[in-house]
Design a protein around this motif. Sequence first.
Motif, mmCIF file in Angstrom:
data_model
loop_
_atom_site.group_PDB
_atom_site.id
_atom_site.type_symbol
_atom_site.label_atom_id
_atom_site.label_comp_id
_atom_site.label_asym_id
_atom_site.label_seq_id
_atom_site.Cartn_x
_atom_site.Cartn_y
_atom_site.Cartn_z
ATOM 1 N N VAL A 1 0.846 -1.196 0.000
ATOM 2 C CA VAL A 1 0.000 0.000 0.000
ATOM 3 C C VAL A 1 0.877 1.241 0.000
ATOM 4 N N GLY A 2 0.821 2.009 -1.096
ATOM 5 C CA GLY A 2 1.549 3.263 -1.165
ATOM 6 C C GLY A 2 0.787 4.370 -0.467
ATOM 7 N N ILE A 3 1.519 5.251 0.202
ATOM 8 C CA ILE A 3 0.925 6.396 0.891
ATOM 9 C C ILE A 3 1.745 7.630 0.536
ATOM 10 N N THR A 4 1.113 8.642 -0.043
ATOM 11 C CA THR A 4 1.843 9.871 -0.343
ATOM 12 C C THR A 4 1.840 10.779 0.879
ATOM 13 N N CYS B 1 -1.127 -5.042 5.837
ATOM 14 C CA CYS B 1 -0.523 -4.670 4.564
ATOM 15 C C CYS B 1 0.950 -4.332 4.764
ATOM 16 N N VAL B 2 1.614 -4.031 3.661
ATOM 17 C CA VAL B 2 2.995 -3.537 3.707
ATOM 18 C C VAL B 2 2.950 -2.064 3.333
ATOM 19 N N PRO B 3 2.983 -1.154 4.319
ATOM 20 C CA PRO B 3 2.877 0.278 4.007
ATOM 21 C C PRO B 3 4.188 0.849 3.484
ATOM 22 N N ILE B 4 4.087 1.637 2.405
ATOM 23 C CA ILE B 4 5.256 2.275 1.797
ATOM 24 C C ILE B 4 4.938 3.755 1.625
ATOM 25 N N LEU B 5 5.593 4.585 2.412
ATOM 26 C CA LEU B 5 5.364 6.024 2.377
ATOM 27 C C LEU B 5 6.263 6.668 1.334
ATOM 28 N N TYR B 6 5.683 7.528 0.507
ATOM 29 C CA TYR B 6 6.437 8.300 -0.470
ATOM 30 C C TYR B 6 6.585 9.711 0.082
ATOM 31 N N GLY B 7 7.810 10.048 0.480
ATOM 32 C CA GLY B 7 8.010 11.339 1.106
ATOM 33 C C GLY B 7 9.453 11.603 1.437
ATOM 34 N N CYS C 1 11.631 10.526 -2.023
ATOM 35 C CA CYS C 1 11.403 10.952 -3.410
ATOM 36 C C CYS C 1 11.379 12.465 -3.568
ATOM 37 N N VAL C 2 11.719 13.200 -2.520
ATOM 38 C CA VAL C 2 11.790 14.660 -2.619
ATOM 39 C C VAL C 2 13.163 15.127 -2.144
ATOM 40 N N ASP C 3 13.488 16.347 -2.492
ATOM 41 C CA ASP C 3 14.782 16.921 -2.119
ATOM 42 C C ASP C 3 14.923 16.973 -0.600
ATOM 43 N N ASP C 4 16.080 16.565 -0.092
ATOM 44 C CA ASP C 4 16.316 16.599 1.349
ATOM 45 C C ASP C 4 16.251 18.014 1.913
ATOM 46 N N MET D 1 3.202 17.088 -5.061
ATOM 47 C CA MET D 1 2.986 16.556 -6.404
ATOM 48 C C MET D 1 4.128 15.647 -6.849
ATOM 49 N N ILE D 2 5.343 15.939 -6.417
ATOM 50 C CA ILE D 2 6.464 15.053 -6.741
ATOM 51 C C ILE D 2 6.207 13.672 -6.158
ATOM 52 N N ALA D 3 5.771 13.627 -4.904
ATOM 53 C CA ALA D 3 5.488 12.343 -4.254
ATOM 54 C C ALA D 3 4.341 11.616 -4.946
#
Length: 366
Positions: free
Chosen positions: A7-10, A35-41, A79-82, A100-102
């Motif tokens: 499960v992707g999470i933005t 589930c297997v949670p995967i955070l995009y951030g 997935c975003v600039d540090d 929006m990048i995420a």
Amino acid sequence: MENRLNVGITHGDVNGISYELIIKLLAENRICELCVPILYGSPKVAAYYRKVLNVENFNLNTIREPREANGKRSNIINCVDDNVKVDLGKETPDSDQASMIALKYALDQLERNEIDVLTLAPQGPESFLKEEANSLAEYLSKRYNTSEAMSLFVSEKMKMGFVTEYSKLRDVPHQITRKNILKKLMLLDDTLRIDFTISKPKIAVLGLNPQVNCGQNGDEEVNIIVPAIEQARQEGIMAIGPFSADRFFSEKMYEKFDAVLAMYYDQGVAAFKAIDEESAACYVAGLPVICSTSLTEPGYDIVGQNIGDEQGMRNALYLAMDVFVHREQNIELQKNPLPHYDIASNSNESDLNVEQIEGVRVELDD
């Protein structure tokens, strides 16, 4: 364990309450059991909010791609600039860009089947406007080159779709056409059957004007909405209406239906939230991918106060997972269909549809 969904999470807006909601949600042990949670951030922003909220015993496993995910922990893909700037309580161009990048990064991986479903944390409205879209549904419609996408609000008590979304009120009457209503009814009917496994959905259609009485008042009701409903029935869709919105909700007529089609967003959303916002989330219907989002606002006015409620995020995550399971079930049913039996020599689907429609009308009149 092996059958759990990725499960992707933005991460939503870094300046709002999104990270607070995500941290609270993923801190629950049962989430990793389901589930297997995967955070995009951003791991850096997550660590910042963990400190601001004084959250202990919570860590994210940093990975580069979903196949590296640890099934026993919550994971994050940077997935975003540090150096993304966090400006608490404000929607900024930087925070819109980060959200929006995420989202785009997660959608790319969703399309490659690296994750199974996607849930969005709250992000600012300006982020979609910068993509020349008024909402998530409109943005996804453009991305997938379809005019069919529609926000579908889902709760334990009601499901609600809309003919028009985020349109100026003066523009709404021009968008209420037979073609548009029929398209939305067909989409709603398909969604209820495929994504919610409702075999014969009953759909209530609201009128456009106030004090509509079964379509006898109002030019739009008589000339547009009623003919659209009649045409939908010819397509085998059990659509009934139009109903006056005030009577429909005040008399709890929605309890007799599987879903409601409102003519415009504000007509339905206020009643929907008043009736059952606690169990509600939004699913974007009509797409090849499964995306859900919380109805929670970015909460700029309460960020950092540790009072955000993660229930909406939980609802959205569960909703996306449920739709995935329902779609898989329908695929299996299509592979192994049950034999069809003609229950009466003179019966057909439209005959049964008419009888059921009359039965619902009788219930409503009682």
